[in-house]
Write a protein that holds these residues in place. Structure first.
Motif, short mmCIF file in Angstrom:
data_model
loop_
_atom_site.label_atom_id
_atom_site.label_comp_id
_atom_site.label_asym_id
_atom_site.label_seq_id
_atom_site.Cartn_x
_atom_site.Cartn_y
_atom_site.Cartn_z
N TYR A 1 1.60 2.71 -5.92
CA TYR A 1 0.53 1.72 -6.09
C TYR A 1 -0.73 2.24 -5.43
O TYR A 1 -0.69 2.83 -4.35
CB TYR A 1 0.93 0.36 -5.50
N TRP B 1 -8.17 -4.35 -0.55
CA TRP B 1 -7.12 -4.17 0.45
C TRP B 1 -6.96 -5.44 1.29
O TRP B 1 -7.88 -6.25 1.41
CB TRP B 1 -7.44 -3.00 1.36
N ALA C 1 -1.15 -5.12 -3.43
CA ALA C 1 -0.18 -4.02 -3.52
C ALA C 1 1.24 -4.57 -3.47
O ALA C 1 2.09 -4.18 -4.28
CB ALA C 1 -0.42 -3.00 -2.42
N TYR C 2 1.49 -5.47 -2.53
CA TYR C 2 2.83 -6.06 -2.42
C TYR C 2 3.17 -6.85 -3.68
O TYR C 2 4.29 -6.74 -4.22
CB TYR C 2 2.94 -6.94 -1.18
N MET D 1 5.09 7.61 1.24
CA MET D 1 3.73 7.46 1.75
C MET D 1 3.55 8.36 2.96
O MET D 1 4.53 8.67 3.65
CB MET D 1 3.41 6.01 2.11
N HIS E 1 0.33 5.98 7.07
CA HIS E 1 -0.17 4.95 6.15
C HIS E 1 0.60 3.65 6.39
O HIS E 1 1.49 3.26 5.65
CB HIS E 1 -0.03 5.41 4.71
N SER F 1 0.93 0.86 3.55
CA SER F 1 1.87 1.18 2.49
C SER F 1 3.31 1.12 2.99
O SER F 1 4.20 0.62 2.30
CB SER F 1 1.57 2.57 1.91
N GLU F 2 3.53 1.58 4.20
CA GLU F 2 4.86 1.49 4.79
C GLU F 2 5.26 0.02 4.94
O GLU F 2 6.42 -0.35 4.68
CB GLU F 2 4.91 2.20 6.14
#
Length: 173
Positions: A99, A106, A111-112, A135, A139, A142-143
């Protein structure tokens, strides 16, 4: 759904749909942004954006999936890219859930929201047995998505495709 802009997945706030060549300019505005692409090897050129779209359109035909356009449902504005690609991760070809959300969007859960719906689609509709997310180790956002999705950290490795940086690999098992 309208022709080539077929919606693959709808979420409460997003339409996730197949790319068309007409998406090139809007996607380039996202993939060329240095903040948005800070965790990638480099921002994309116009030609790389065209190739990204072409590769994903081809993947829809050959794999039945790929990366898709992520649009705000209320405005139709393209805010990112998400989906599944066959990718080499730590020496194995994996179903890689990825993604990219434009930095202007952001910290709003997009993203989720996209990743959760795509993970469900991949497991239930596509019948994929294993899904991975990777990732850069630094990051955290993202993690956090991978952890919130319930994926497990499998390993860390040096990613030769991304500046040999330390990369985390999460998977469904």
């Amino acid at each position: 759904m309208n022709g080539n802009n077929m919606i693959v997945i709808e979420t409460p706030r997003l339409n996730i749909r197949k790319y068309t060549e007409e998406d090139t300019a809007a996607l380039f505005a996202i993939l060329s942004d240095p903040i948005t692409m800070a965790f990638w090897p480099a921002p994309f050129s116009s030609r790389q954006t065209e190739e990204w779209i072409e590769r994903n359109i081809q993947s829809y035909i050959t794999q039945g999936f790929g990366r898709w356009a992520v649009e705000l449902k209320d405005t139709g504005r393209l805010i990112g890219d998400a989906g599944i690609m066959k990718s080499e991760l730590n020496g194995s070809v994996e179903n890689d859930l990825g993604y990219i959300i434009h930095s202007n969007y952001w910290r709003q859960g997009y993203a989720y929201e996209a990743a959760k719906s795509i993970l469900s689609y991949a497991l239930q509709e596509l019948g994929l047995a294993r899904i991975c997310i990777n990732m850069p180790a630094d990051h955290a956002a993202s993690e956090g998505v991978a952890i919130k999705l319930g994926l497990n950290k499998e390993t860390e490795y040096r990613n030769r495709r991304n500046r040999d940086i330390l990369t985390c690999l999460y998977s469904t098992f």
